[in-house]
Structure formats: structure tokens, C-alpha cells
Scaffold this motif. Structure first.
Motif, PDB file in Angstrom:
ATOM      1  N   ARG A 193       1.048  -1.309   0.022  1.00  0.00           N
ATOM      2  CA  ARG A 193       0.398   0.331  -0.257  1.00  0.00           C
ATOM      3  C   ARG A 193       0.624   1.204   0.051  1.00  0.00           C
ATOM      4  NH1 ARG A 193      -1.270  -3.967   2.877  1.00  0.00           N
ATOM      5  NH2 ARG A 193      -0.073  -3.319   4.325  1.00  0.00           N
ATOM      6  N   ILE A 252      -8.950  10.239  -9.120  1.00  0.00           N
ATOM      7  CA  ILE A 252      -9.671   8.615  -8.907  1.00  0.00           C
ATOM      8  C   ILE A 252      -9.451   8.324 -10.269  1.00  0.00           C
ATOM      9  CG2 ILE A 252     -11.029   7.021  -8.001  1.00  0.00           C
ATOM     10  CD1 ILE A 252     -11.885   9.168  -5.941  1.00  0.00           C
ATOM     11  N   TRP A 303      -5.678   8.568   2.105  1.00  0.00           N
ATOM     12  CA  TRP A 303      -6.049   8.038   1.163  1.00  0.00           C
ATOM     13  C   TRP A 303      -4.769   7.150   0.954  1.00  0.00           C
ATOM     14  CZ3 TRP A 303      -9.809   8.721  -2.216  1.00  0.00           C
ATOM     15  CH2 TRP A 303     -10.760   9.672  -2.127  1.00  0.00           C
ATOM     16  N   ILE A 351      -5.953   8.593 -11.411  1.00  0.00           N
ATOM     17  CA  ILE A 351      -4.901   7.186 -10.854  1.00  0.00           C
ATOM     18  C   ILE A 351      -5.630   5.765 -11.019  1.00  0.00           C
ATOM     19  CG2 ILE A 351      -4.478   5.900  -8.481  1.00  0.00           C
ATOM     20  CD1 ILE A 351      -5.253   8.832  -6.897  1.00  0.00           C
ATOM     21  N   HIS A 352      -6.644   5.508 -11.128  1.00  0.00           N
ATOM     22  CA  HIS A 352      -6.838   4.625 -12.237  1.00  0.00           C
ATOM     23  C   HIS A 352      -6.349   4.437 -13.444  1.00  0.00           C
ATOM     24  CE1 HIS A 352     -10.486   3.138  -8.690  1.00  0.00           C
ATOM     25  NE2 HIS A 352      -9.481   3.146  -8.171  1.00  0.00           N
ATOM     26  N   ILE A 357      -4.049   3.542  -1.497  1.00  0.00           N
ATOM     27  CA  ILE A 357      -3.782   3.250  -2.908  1.00  0.00           C
ATOM     28  C   ILE A 357      -2.662   1.588  -2.687  1.00  0.00           C
ATOM     29  CG2 ILE A 357      -2.383   2.969  -4.793  1.00  0.00           C
ATOM     30  CD1 ILE A 357      -2.022   5.852  -5.547  1.00  0.00           C
ATOM     31  N   SER A 383     -10.208   5.393   0.953  1.00  0.00           N
ATOM     32  CA  SER A 383      -9.870   6.623   1.054  1.00  0.00           C
ATOM     33  C   SER A 383     -10.969   6.042   3.528  1.00  0.00           C
ATOM     34  CB  SER A 383     -10.611   7.945   1.671  1.00  0.00           C
ATOM     35  OG  SER A 383     -10.865   8.901   2.052  1.00  0.00           O
ATOM     36  N   LEU A 394      -8.292   2.536  -5.550  1.00  0.00           N
ATOM     37  CA  LEU A 394      -7.759   3.724  -4.190  1.00  0.00           C
ATOM     38  C   LEU A 394      -8.651   3.415  -3.044  1.00  0.00           C
ATOM     39  CD1 LEU A 394      -6.189   6.186  -3.920  1.00  0.00           C
ATOM     40  CD2 LEU A 394      -7.807   7.611  -5.177  1.00  0.00           C
TER      41      LEU A 394
END
Length: 116
Positions: free
Chosen positions: A7, A20, A39, A23-24, A41, A34, A32
Motif C-alpha cells: 500500500r 480518482i 488515502w 489514478i486508476h 493506493i 479512503s 484507491l
């Protein structure tokens, strides 16, 4: 090659829906989440080593352009803890010099410092 699971815990991150999605798109092997305003990943990356997996994930996060700092790396496998500790020392050292604001400390900087 093996699946390396870990992580990336982010510090001072505030994401909207576009962040978001970014990031994906940058990390198709990650999710991801929270909790309590922190947050994380979660990455499942197929590589030869834990350090290689973390380094490549941090490069991908950095290239995404998100405004976030890395707080620490948390390995799933206790056997990777020593490597995670070394990476976290690098993160802390970089952070002492560059944490004036989120934009000044891109996550890609850590990736360029971590050596496979």
C-alpha cells in the motif's frame, strides 16, 4: 516473477472524481480507498522484486500528476518490511527538505531516488 502487494499511504491528499480516474488510469493494478481522511493506493504488481514493484508504482503515480505526497509504504508480506523501511527512510528524508506544499514534493521524486 511474483505478485508484490503493498500500500502507498498518501499524506495531505484531497481527491475529486477526476483525480480518482487519473489514478486508476495510471495504475491498472491498483485500487484507491479512503478511511478517516487518509488515502491509500493498494497495489498488486507483478515484478521480480518488492523494490522494483514499489519504484515502478511510484513512477506511475508521479506521472499521473496528482497533487499528493507519500506518507509511507506498507508491505503486505512481512518479508518485505526491511525494504519498506529503507524506502520509508528515503521518503522521510526527501520530505524534510520539500514539504512546504503538496505541489513542491511530487511522488515521482521518491521513485527516482529508490534503486532496484
Amino acid at each position: 516473477m511474483a505478485i508484490q502487494r503493498f500500500r502507498v499511504v498518501l499524506d495531505a491528499a484531497k481527491f475529486d472524481d477526476d483525480d480518482i480516474e487519473t489514478i486508476h488510469a495510471a495504475l491498472d493494478d491498483a485500487s484507491l480507498s479512503s478511511s478517516g481522511g487518509v488515502w491509500t493506493i493498494a497495489v498488486d504488481r507483478e515484478t521480480e522484486s518488492f523494490v522494483e514493484a514499489v519504484s515502478s508504482a511510484l513512477r506511475d503515480i508521479g506521472r499521473s500528476g496528482i497533487a499528493a505526497r507519500i506518507a509511507r509504504i506498507e508491505p503486505d508480506d512481512p518479508a518485505d518490511q526491511a525494504d519498506a523501511d529503507e524506502i520509508n527512510r528515503i521518503i522521510a528524508a526527501l520530505g524534510r527538505f520539500e514539504r512546504s506544499d503538496v505541489q513542491a514534493w511530487p511522488v515521482g521524486r521518491v521513485a527516482s531516488t529508490v534503486r532496484s
